[in-house]
Motif scaffolding. Structure first.
Motif, PDB file in Angstrom:
ATOM      1  N   ALA A 130       1.549  13.501   4.054  1.00 59.05           N
ATOM      2  CA  ALA A 130       0.790  13.348   2.807  1.00 59.05           C
ATOM      3  C   ALA A 130       0.291  11.907   2.655  1.00 59.05           C
ATOM      4  O   ALA A 130      -0.827  11.668   2.173  1.00 59.05           O
ATOM      5  N   TYR A 131       1.103  10.928   3.074  1.00 64.75           N
ATOM      6  CA  TYR A 131       0.700   9.522   2.978  1.00 64.75           C
ATOM      7  C   TYR A 131      -0.496   9.239   3.883  1.00 64.75           C
ATOM      8  O   TYR A 131      -1.481   8.620   3.467  1.00 64.75           O
ATOM      9  N   PHE A 132      -0.442   9.730   5.114  1.00 64.92           N
ATOM     10  CA  PHE A 132      -1.546   9.464   6.035  1.00 64.92           C
ATOM     11  C   PHE A 132      -2.805  10.235   5.651  1.00 64.92           C
ATOM     12  O   PHE A 132      -3.914   9.770   5.893  1.00 64.92           O
TER      13      PHE A 132
ATOM     14  N   LYS B 290       0.844  -1.208   0.000  1.00 65.55           N
ATOM     15  CA  LYS B 290       0.000   0.000   0.000  1.00 65.55           C
ATOM     16  C   LYS B 290       0.870   1.246   0.000  1.00 65.55           C
ATOM     17  O   LYS B 290       0.615   2.212  -0.734  1.00 65.55           O
ATOM     18  N   PHE B 291       1.898   1.230   0.830  1.00 66.77           N
ATOM     19  CA  PHE B 291       2.790   2.381   0.899  1.00 66.77           C
ATOM     20  C   PHE B 291       3.551   2.581  -0.405  1.00 66.77           C
ATOM     21  O   PHE B 291       3.630   3.701  -0.931  1.00 66.77           O
ATOM     22  N   PHE B 292       4.099   1.516  -0.951  1.00 66.80           N
ATOM     23  CA  PHE B 292       4.909   1.658  -2.167  1.00 66.80           C
ATOM     24  C   PHE B 292       4.057   1.984  -3.393  1.00 66.80           C
ATOM     25  O   PHE B 292       4.534   2.654  -4.318  1.00 66.80           O
ATOM     26  N   SER B 293       2.813   1.543  -3.411  1.00 63.24           N
ATOM     27  CA  SER B 293       1.903   1.948  -4.495  1.00 63.24           C
ATOM     28  C   SER B 293       1.677   3.453  -4.455  1.00 63.24           C
ATOM     29  O   SER B 293       1.669   4.123  -5.488  1.00 63.24           O
ATOM     30  N   TRP B 294       1.493   3.968  -3.237  1.00 62.92           N
ATOM     31  CA  TRP B 294       1.331   5.420  -3.080  1.00 62.92           C
ATOM     32  C   TRP B 294       2.614   6.152  -3.445  1.00 62.92           C
ATOM     33  O   TRP B 294       2.579   7.157  -4.169  1.00 62.92           O
ATOM     34  N   LEU B 295       3.752   5.655  -2.977  1.00 59.71           N
ATOM     35  CA  LEU B 295       5.036   6.324  -3.208  1.00 59.71           C
ATOM     36  C   LEU B 295       5.368   6.379  -4.701  1.00 59.71           C
ATOM     37  O   LEU B 295       5.921   7.377  -5.181  1.00 59.71           O
ATOM     38  N   ALA B 296       5.020   5.312  -5.432  1.00 61.49           N
ATOM     39  CA  ALA B 296       5.298   5.269  -6.878  1.00 61.49           C
ATOM     40  C   ALA B 296       4.585   6.389  -7.614  1.00 61.49           C
ATOM     41  O   ALA B 296       5.054   6.875  -8.653  1.00 61.49           O
ATOM     42  N   VAL B 297       3.444   6.826  -7.062  1.00 64.51           N
ATOM     43  CA  VAL B 297       2.703   7.941  -7.654  1.00 64.51           C
ATOM     44  C   VAL B 297       3.204   9.266  -7.100  1.00 64.51           C
ATOM     45  O   VAL B 297       3.481  10.211  -7.839  1.00 64.51           O
ATOM     46  N   TYR B 298       3.344   9.344  -5.793  1.00 70.45           N
ATOM     47  CA  TYR B 298       3.687  10.607  -5.111  1.00 70.45           C
ATOM     48  C   TYR B 298       5.083  11.097  -5.494  1.00 70.45           C
ATOM     49  O   TYR B 298       5.282  12.288  -5.749  1.00 70.45           O
ATOM     50  N   LYS B 299       6.057  10.181  -5.541  1.00 70.31           N
ATOM     51  CA  LYS B 299       7.444  10.548  -5.875  1.00 70.31           C
ATOM     52  C   LYS B 299       7.874  10.032  -7.251  1.00 70.31           C
ATOM     53  O   LYS B 299       8.996  10.276  -7.683  1.00 70.31           O
TER      54      LYS B 299
ATOM     55  N   GLU C  57      17.005   5.693  -2.281  1.00 72.06           N
ATOM     56  CA  GLU C  57      17.407   7.082  -2.021  1.00 72.06           C
ATOM     57  C   GLU C  57      16.173   7.962  -1.764  1.00 72.06           C
ATOM     58  O   GLU C  57      16.221   8.884  -0.942  1.00 72.06           O
ATOM     59  N   THR C  58      15.091   7.662  -2.460  1.00 74.70           N
ATOM     60  CA  THR C  58      13.850   8.434  -2.290  1.00 74.70           C
ATOM     61  C   THR C  58      13.276   8.215  -0.898  1.00 74.70           C
ATOM     62  O   THR C  58      12.859   9.170  -0.228  1.00 74.70           O
ATOM     63  N   VAL C  59      13.256   6.955  -0.455  1.00 76.42           N
ATOM     64  CA  VAL C  59      12.723   6.639   0.873  1.00 76.42           C
ATOM     65  C   VAL C  59      13.588   7.254   1.971  1.00 76.42           C
ATOM     66  O   VAL C  59      13.074   7.809   2.950  1.00 76.42           O
ATOM     67  N   LYS C  60      14.897   7.194   1.808  1.00 76.52           N
ATOM     68  CA  LYS C  60      15.812   7.763   2.807  1.00 76.52           C
ATOM     69  C   LYS C  60      15.626   9.273   2.941  1.00 76.52           C
ATOM     70  O   LYS C  60      15.877   9.844   4.007  1.00 76.52           O
ATOM     71  N   ALA C  61      15.199   9.911   1.852  1.00 78.17           N
ATOM     72  CA  ALA C  61      15.062  11.366   1.848  1.00 78.17           C
ATOM     73  C   ALA C  61      13.688  11.853   2.299  1.00 78.17           C
ATOM     74  O   ALA C  61      13.454  13.063   2.387  1.00 78.17           O
ATOM     75  N   LEU C  62      12.760  10.941   2.599  1.00 81.68           N
ATOM     76  CA  LEU C  62      11.415  11.339   3.013  1.00 81.68           C
ATOM     77  C   LEU C  62      11.464  12.134   4.321  1.00 81.68           C
ATOM     78  O   LEU C  62      12.230  11.812   5.231  1.00 81.68           O
ATOM     79  N   ARG C  63      10.612  13.162   4.389  1.00 85.02           N
ATOM     80  CA  ARG C  63      10.540  13.993   5.578  1.00 85.02           C
ATOM     81  C   ARG C  63       9.114  13.970   6.135  1.00 85.02           C
ATOM     82  O   ARG C  63       8.230  13.320   5.575  1.00 85.02           O
TER      83      ARG C  63
END
Length: 315
Positions: free
Chosen positions: A62-64, A35-44, A50-56
């Motif tokens: 935004a995910y929640f 669920k998280f990675f499906s969202w991340l693939a769209v959001y970022k 490297e993208t996950v490490k840089a999340l703030r």
């Protein structure tokens, strides 16, 4: 959207196997992380390490917010947060400590009249969406997008879709001849019969796109295409050789801009969705059908609307 876990998430899952977690627990963890990675693939637009490490914190927020727009129960959101937090701690990501705090923020509360868009507000917004800018300014690029934007808002209000749903619609999901839209869901797909006015505007928008940028029939091309406000042109993703999908954030910003232009109070896609759900319940649609149609995952989410209806009938 079908997605597989990236290698660094699989590495974490392997670690769980070694700690002796049950198959049932592992299956739940995998589902929650997808669920998280499906969202991340769209959001970022990628799921690289490297993208996950840089999340703030703002990214996690935004995910929640996305999960809450899907009307998940607070218990489900807490579970998703717990699984995600453990993945982030395992890989020493800086946002790990923010996850639980943000997941607990703004739990599901009782609904009020402010949570719904009224018919009067929606009619005003609909008229504004089709009103051209008379002055030629930087923002007059919207004149090219009137039917696209109107269609998006109409779909949000009529069927209670989310911006993520709109972003994810592909040409293979849309039957322009029959006026049908198929939403891909976890279980059985949901087919929506589009009203004549939505279909008319949707066709107008579709054929307003220059043929070289136009999404192809029966393909994985996005129905709603991003637009460059400077060059006044629809965008094409040359790496993927298809039109570039309109992002979730762009949809949210479009709604915010048009609401401001109309002079309305703060209204978002959530208000459209809430109104659509309430309308179905008020019409006597069964709980099971409402939960299926609006992809609600818990009876707790549905209960809020039923309680609001009961309070309104007593008032």
């Amino acid at each position: 959207m079908m997605i597989t876990l990236p290698d660094y998430a699989l590495d974490y899952m392997d670690n769980l196997i070694q700690t002796g977690r049950s198959k049932l627990t592992l299956k739940q963890y995998e589902s929650d992380l997808k669920k998280f990675f499906s969202w991340l693939a769209v959001y970022k637009e990628n799921t690289r390490f490297e993208t996950v490490k840089a999340l703030r914190a703002e990214d996690i927020r935004a995910y929640f917010q996305y999960l809450k727009e899907k009307q998940l129960s607070q218990a489900t959101i807490r579970r998703l947060a717990s699984v995600l937090s453990r993945l982030m701690i395992y890989h020493q990501c800086v946002c790990a400590h923010e996850i639980h705090k943000l997941a607990e923020a703004s739990p599901l509360r009782s609904l009020t009249t402010k949570d719904f868009i009224t018919l009067e507000e929606f009619n005003k917004l609909s008229r504004q969406l089709l009103t051209k800018d008379l002055e030629v300014t930087k923002k007059s690029a919207r004149n090219y997008l009137l039917t696209r934007n109107w269609t998006i808002v109409a779909l949000l209000r009529t069927f209670g879709l989310t911006p993520f749903d709109i972003h994810s619609i592909m040409m293979k999901d849309l039957n322009l001849a029959q006026g049908e839209l198929m939403l891909t869901r976890d279980k059985a797909p949901l087919t929506l019969q589009l009203p004549h006015d939505i279909m008319a505007k949707l066709r107008d928008y579709y054929f307003s796109i220059p043929e070289s940028f136009r999404p192809k029939y029966y393909s994985n091309d996005p129905v709603f295409v991003a637009f460059n406000n400077i060059s006044y042109s629809f965008q094409f993703d040359y790496d993927r050789q298809k039109p570039k999908a309109l992002s979730v954030r762009a949809i949210q910003e479009m709604i915010k801009d048009e609401v401001r232009r109309t002079g309305l109070r703060k209204i978002s896609a959530v208000n459209f969705r809430n109104a659509a759900i309430l309308e179905e319940l008020a019409a006597g649609t069964s709980d099971e059908k409402v939960m299926e149609q609006f992809h609600l995952t818990s009876e707790a989410a549905l209960r809020r609307y039923k309680q609001y209806l009961q309070a309104e009938s007593k008032g």
